[in-house]
Design a protein around this motif. Structure first.
Motif, mmCIF file in Angstrom:
data_model
loop_
_atom_site.group_PDB
_atom_site.id
_atom_site.type_symbol
_atom_site.label_atom_id
_atom_site.label_comp_id
_atom_site.label_asym_id
_atom_site.label_seq_id
_atom_site.Cartn_x
_atom_site.Cartn_y
_atom_site.Cartn_z
ATOM 1 N N VAL A 38 1.189 -1.238 -0.085
ATOM 2 C CA VAL A 38 0.222 0.322 0.104
ATOM 3 C C VAL A 38 0.942 1.263 -0.217
ATOM 4 C CG1 VAL A 38 -1.493 1.028 1.981
ATOM 5 C CG2 VAL A 38 -2.571 -1.153 0.696
ATOM 6 N N GLU A 39 0.912 2.153 -0.868
ATOM 7 C CA GLU A 39 1.248 3.576 -1.188
ATOM 8 C C GLU A 39 2.632 2.800 -1.518
ATOM 9 O OE1 GLU A 39 0.737 5.623 2.628
ATOM 10 O OE2 GLU A 39 -1.262 6.375 1.814
ATOM 11 N N ARG A 40 3.282 2.453 -1.748
ATOM 12 C CA ARG A 40 4.252 1.587 -2.310
ATOM 13 C C ARG A 40 4.179 1.668 -4.098
ATOM 14 N NH1 ARG A 40 7.477 -1.739 0.342
ATOM 15 N NH2 ARG A 40 9.002 -1.757 -0.795
ATOM 16 N N SER A 255 -3.799 8.595 5.593
ATOM 17 C CA SER A 255 -3.882 8.050 3.992
ATOM 18 C C SER A 255 -3.434 6.396 3.645
ATOM 19 C CB SER A 255 -2.882 8.551 2.699
ATOM 20 O OG SER A 255 -1.837 8.573 3.457
ATOM 21 N N TYR A 256 -2.837 5.955 4.639
ATOM 22 C CA TYR A 256 -1.963 5.043 5.177
ATOM 23 C C TYR A 256 -3.810 3.667 5.360
ATOM 24 C CZ TYR A 256 -0.198 0.096 5.985
ATOM 25 O OH TYR A 256 0.842 -1.013 6.330
ATOM 26 N N SER A 261 -7.607 -2.373 5.535
ATOM 27 C CA SER A 261 -8.297 -3.090 6.585
ATOM 28 C C SER A 261 -8.280 -2.892 8.271
ATOM 29 C CB SER A 261 -8.329 -4.635 6.701
ATOM 30 O OG SER A 261 -7.119 -5.014 6.611
ATOM 31 N N SER A 262 -9.111 -2.595 8.552
ATOM 32 C CA SER A 262 -9.262 -2.321 9.783
ATOM 33 C C SER A 262 -8.568 -3.499 10.985
ATOM 34 C CB SER A 262 -10.375 -2.470 11.017
ATOM 35 O OG SER A 262 -11.463 -3.092 10.611
ATOM 36 N N THR A 263 -8.625 -4.645 10.498
ATOM 37 C CA THR A 263 -8.247 -5.682 11.461
ATOM 38 C C THR A 263 -7.125 -5.657 10.721
ATOM 39 O OG1 THR A 263 -9.979 -6.825 10.969
ATOM 40 C CG2 THR A 263 -7.719 -8.367 10.834
ATOM 41 N N SER A 264 -6.179 -5.293 9.485
ATOM 42 C CA SER A 264 -4.714 -5.555 8.920
ATOM 43 C C SER A 264 -3.706 -4.427 9.617
ATOM 44 C CB SER A 264 -4.578 -5.188 7.592
ATOM 45 O OG SER A 264 -4.846 -6.245 7.036
ATOM 46 N N TYR A 265 -4.919 -2.650 10.235
ATOM 47 C CA TYR A 265 -4.136 -1.740 10.057
ATOM 48 C C TYR A 265 -4.153 -2.101 12.104
ATOM 49 C CZ TYR A 265 -3.259 3.216 12.338
ATOM 50 O OH TYR A 265 -2.691 3.949 11.776
#
Length: 297
Positions: A38-40, A255-256, A261-265
Motif C-alpha cells: 500500500v502506497e508503494r 491516507s495509509y 483493512s481495520s484488522t490489518s491496521y
C-alpha cells in the motif's frame, strides 16, 4: 470477523510448522501484496539503504539493490544468479542499468515467482531472465555456471546458510563473486529467542537458530566454503533507525490507514507499539554487506 479468523489460522500454521523452509514460504504468503505494498511504487522486499534525506522505502530499497550490485560487480555480459529474489524488482533494475547477459532467479514462494514471470513477459525481457522455484542450498545448476551470485536480504532464511555458501562457491565460475545483504546479531550474547519486540517476530519465526551468528563466524564460514578476499561490512547505521522511523510515520498517516483493512491496521499498530523496546533490541541486530571471491584458476 471472517478475515481475522482466516489470518489467525494462517498465522498458527506458519508458526507451528517444524520445516524451516515451509515456515519461510508461509511467512511470505501470509501478507497479501494488496496490503504489503500500500502506497508503494515497487515491490522490493528489503529494509532499504537510507541515504540522507530519503523518506521513501521504494527509493531506499532501490538503493540497497544498487549497493548489492556494486558489491557483486554486476556488469554487461555477466550471467547472474539471484537467490531469494522476492518479486524480482532488483533483477529488472539490473537488466536496465547494468545489461547482464542473463539473470537466473530461485525462490520458494509461488506467488512471487508468478508475479516476476508475468512482469518479465510484460516488459519483453523473458529471454533475459529466468525465474524458477528452487532452493539456495540445493542449486539446480552445474558447477562453474555464473559470474555473480547474489542474495538480497534472504540468506538468513537459507537452511543452513553454510550450505548456501558451499553451493554458491560450486556454481560460481573461477574468479566469480558472491555478494549478500544479510541480517546478523551484533554480538554472541544477543539471544534470538529472547527478542520480545513484535516488530522483530519475523526473526523468531523464520530465522533458524543455525544461522544466528556474528560477522566473525560468517567470515569463517565463507572461508570454509573456499572463498577468498572476503569482507563482511556493517551498514546498519543506514538501515534500522531510518526504517523504524519510516514505519512509525507510515502508521501515523491517515491516507495509509484509510487504504488498509481495520484488522490489518490494528495488527500493525500493535506490532509497532513498543518503540522503546524495539530501539533497544535493534541495537543488537546487525545489517551487513558481505562480498567473497572464488579463486581464479
Amino acid at each position: 470477523m471472517f478475515e481475522a479468523v482466516k489470518q489467525f489460522g494462517k498465522l498458527v500454521r506458519m508458526i507451528t510448522t517444524g520445516d524451516p523452509v515451509e515456515r519461510t514460504r508461509r511467512l511470505y504468503q501470509f501478507m497479501p501484496p494488496s496490503f504489503e505494498f500500500v502506497e508503494r511504487t515497487t515491490r522490493y522486499c528489503n529494509f532499504g539503504y537510507w541515504n540522507d534525506g530519503v523518506t521513501s522505502l521504494d527509493e531506499a530499497a532501490e538503493e540497497m539493490a544498487t549497493k548489492l550490485a556494486d558489491a557483486a560487480g554486476i556488469q554487461s555480459g555477466d550471467t547472474v544468479l539471484d537467490l531469494g529474489f522476492g518479486y524480482g524488482d532488483q533483477d529488472f533494475s539490473w537488466l536496465r542499468e547494468r545489461q547482464p547477459k542473463k539473470i537466473h532467479g530461485l525462490n520458494i514462494t509461488p506467488h512471487q515467482i508468478e508475479h516476476a514471470r508475468r512482469r518479465a513477459t510484460t516488459e519483453g525481457v523473458a529471454d533475459r531472465v529466468d525465474f524458477q522455484q528452487g532452493s539456495a542450498t540445493d542449486i539446480p545448476f552445474p558447477d562453474n555456471t555464473f559470474d555473480r551470485v547474489v542474495a538480497l536480504e534472504s540468506a538468513f532464511h537459507f537452511y543452513p546458510r553454510s550450505d548456501f555458501f558451499k553451493e554458491a562457491f560450486r556454481v560460481l565460475r573461477p574468479g566469480g563473486v558472491l555478494a549478500v545483504a544479510d541480517v546478523l546479531p551484533t554480538a554472541d550474547d544477543v539471544v534470538r529467542k529472547e527478542l520480545k519486540s513484535r516488530a522483530l517476530s519475523w526473526i523468531l519465526i523464520s530465522y533458524d537458530e543455525a544461522n544466528w551468528y556474528t560477522a566473525d563466524t560468517y567470515t569463517k564460514q565463507l572461508g570454509d566454503a573456499g572463498f577468498e578476499q572476503t569482507r563482511v561490512d556493517s551498514i546498519r547505521d543506514r538501515v534500522w533507525e531510518q526504517y523504524r522511523q519510516f514505519m512509525v510515520d507510515r502508521l501515523a498517516s491517515p491516507s495509509y490507514k484509510a487504504k488498509v483493512s481495520s484488522t490489518s491496521y490494528k495488527g500493525m499498530v500493535r506490532n509497532w507499539s513498543d518503540q522503546d523496546l524495539l530501539k533497544k533490541e535493534l541495537a543488537g541486530i546487525d545489517y551487513v554487506m558481505a562480498v567473497a571471491h572464488k579463486p581464479a584458476e
